[in-house]
Motif scaffolding. Structure first.
Motif, mmCIF file in Angstrom:
data_model
loop_
_atom_site.group_PDB
_atom_site.id
_atom_site.type_symbol
_atom_site.label_atom_id
_atom_site.label_comp_id
_atom_site.label_asym_id
_atom_site.label_seq_id
_atom_site.Cartn_x
_atom_site.Cartn_y
_atom_site.Cartn_z
ATOM 1 N N THR A 116 0.852 -1.183 0.000
ATOM 2 C CA THR A 116 0.000 0.000 0.000
ATOM 3 C C THR A 116 0.893 1.241 0.000
ATOM 4 O O THR A 116 2.113 1.148 0.119
ATOM 5 N N GLU A 117 0.259 2.396 -0.091
ATOM 6 C CA GLU A 117 0.998 3.667 -0.046
ATOM 7 C C GLU A 117 1.847 3.760 1.219
ATOM 8 O O GLU A 117 3.014 4.147 1.173
ATOM 9 N N HIS A 118 1.277 3.372 2.343
ATOM 10 C CA HIS A 118 2.025 3.427 3.606
ATOM 11 C C HIS A 118 3.132 2.372 3.632
ATOM 12 O O HIS A 118 4.199 2.589 4.205
ATOM 13 N N GLY A 119 2.886 1.251 2.998
ATOM 14 C CA GLY A 119 3.915 0.224 2.890
ATOM 15 C C GLY A 119 5.115 0.720 2.104
ATOM 16 O O GLY A 119 6.260 0.427 2.449
ATOM 17 N N VAL A 120 4.855 1.494 1.050
ATOM 18 C CA VAL A 120 5.941 2.060 0.245
ATOM 19 C C VAL A 120 6.824 2.951 1.116
ATOM 20 O O VAL A 120 8.054 2.881 1.049
ATOM 21 N N ILE A 121 6.205 3.765 1.952
ATOM 22 C CA ILE A 121 6.971 4.662 2.829
ATOM 23 C C ILE A 121 7.852 3.848 3.772
ATOM 24 O O ILE A 121 9.040 4.147 3.945
ATOM 25 N N ILE A 122 7.294 2.800 4.352
ATOM 26 C CA ILE A 122 8.064 1.973 5.290
ATOM 27 C C ILE A 122 9.190 1.251 4.564
ATOM 28 O O ILE A 122 10.325 1.211 5.047
ATOM 29 N N VAL A 123 8.896 0.685 3.407
ATOM 30 C CA VAL A 123 9.925 -0.026 2.642
ATOM 31 C C VAL A 123 11.100 0.908 2.353
ATOM 32 O O VAL A 123 12.259 0.549 2.561
ATOM 33 N N CYS A 124 10.801 2.098 1.877
ATOM 34 C CA CYS A 124 11.879 3.037 1.534
ATOM 35 C C CYS A 124 12.621 3.506 2.777
ATOM 36 O O CYS A 124 13.828 3.722 2.727
ATOM 37 N N ALA A 125 11.931 3.626 3.894
ATOM 38 C CA ALA A 125 12.599 4.030 5.139
ATOM 39 C C ALA A 125 13.554 2.939 5.621
ATOM 40 O O ALA A 125 14.660 3.238 6.071
ATOM 41 N N VAL A 126 13.152 1.664 5.509
ATOM 42 C CA VAL A 126 14.044 0.595 5.985
ATOM 43 C C VAL A 126 15.243 0.425 5.071
ATOM 44 O O VAL A 126 16.262 -0.105 5.487
ATOM 45 N N MET A 127 15.127 0.901 3.839
ATOM 46 C CA MET A 127 16.285 0.833 2.949
ATOM 47 C C MET A 127 17.386 1.779 3.438
ATOM 48 O O MET A 127 18.545 1.605 3.110
ATOM 49 N N ASP A 128 16.986 2.773 4.242
ATOM 50 C CA ASP A 128 17.944 3.698 4.853
ATOM 51 C C ASP A 128 18.863 4.314 3.810
ATOM 52 O O ASP A 128 20.081 4.325 3.941
ATOM 53 N N ASP A 129 18.240 4.828 2.754
ATOM 54 C CA ASP A 129 18.977 5.417 1.643
ATOM 55 C C ASP A 129 18.268 6.715 1.270
ATOM 56 O O ASP A 129 17.061 6.720 1.053
ATOM 57 N N THR A 130 18.997 7.796 1.187
ATOM 58 C CA THR A 130 18.401 9.103 0.903
ATOM 59 C C THR A 130 17.647 9.101 -0.417
ATOM 60 O O THR A 130 16.544 9.646 -0.504
ATOM 61 N N LEU A 131 18.196 8.477 -1.445
ATOM 62 C CA LEU A 131 17.532 8.436 -2.740
ATOM 63 C C LEU A 131 16.223 7.643 -2.659
ATOM 64 O O LEU A 131 15.210 8.055 -3.218
ATOM 65 N N ALA A 132 16.237 6.527 -1.943
ATOM 66 C CA ALA A 132 15.018 5.727 -1.799
ATOM 67 C C ALA A 132 13.937 6.524 -1.076
ATOM 68 O O ALA A 132 12.758 6.455 -1.433
ATOM 69 N N ILE A 133 14.327 7.280 -0.064
ATOM 70 C CA ILE A 133 13.344 8.088 0.665
ATOM 71 C C ILE A 133 12.768 9.161 -0.252
ATOM 72 O O ILE A 133 11.557 9.387 -0.269
ATOM 73 N N GLN A 134 13.601 9.805 -1.064
ATOM 74 C CA GLN A 134 13.107 10.802 -2.009
ATOM 75 C C GLN A 134 12.166 10.157 -3.026
ATOM 76 O O GLN A 134 11.116 10.696 -3.351
ATOM 77 N N LYS A 135 12.545 8.975 -3.506
ATOM 78 C CA LYS A 135 11.698 8.275 -4.469
ATOM 79 C C LYS A 135 10.357 7.887 -3.836
ATOM 80 O O LYS A 135 9.333 7.884 -4.502
ATOM 81 N N SER A 136 10.370 7.563 -2.527
ATOM 82 C CA SER A 136 9.104 7.220 -1.864
ATOM 83 C C SER A 136 8.174 8.426 -1.860
ATOM 84 O O SER A 136 6.967 8.279 -2.049
#
Length: 131
Positions: free
Chosen positions: A84-104
């Protein structure tokens, strides 16, 4: 290959009344292997799937991608989760990568636009007349 938010918009689908993106599509958007993405989520945030992801089986794949034949579905069997949308945010946060967070953040904007588009279409449909 990483996708753009616009390309990824077509990969946001409705499942059981919720907008979701398959793990294989999210992984492609983030430029990682789906197996890596799911393993990272399991390792760093066990249980996230119960709240913000839906397990995907053959039936769900048929619902998400109408018109797929069995061979195509078998080819997508690596898909395990629809986030889900919230799952995407969590997935990108656990990646602990600035680019992933921006992409989220970019992807959340796509989810919001898709939800607004669906709502506009729903409101534009003629209402049945009551007699």
């Amino acid at each position: 290959m990483e996708g753009s938010p616009v390309e990824t918009a077509g990969q946001i689908r409705s499942l059981d009344g919720q907008l979701v993106i398959l793990d294989i599509d999210l992984a492609a958007f983030l430029g990682v292997a789906p197996e890596h993405l799911n393993a990272l989520v399991d390792e760093r945030r066990p249980g996230v799937e119960r709240e913000f992801a839906i397990p995907v089986g053959s039936k769900e794949l048929r619902d998400l991608v109408p018109g797929m034949d069995d061979a195509e579905i078998h080819g997508l069997r690596k898909a395990q989760w629809a986030y889900t949308e919230h799952g995407v945010i969590i997935v990108c946060a656990v990646m602990d990568d600035t680019l992933a967070i921006q992409k989220s953040l970019d992807l959340v904007k796509v989810f919001v636009a898709r939800r607004e588009s669906l709502e506009s279409s729903r409101r534009a449909r003629p209402k049945p007349e009551l007699h």
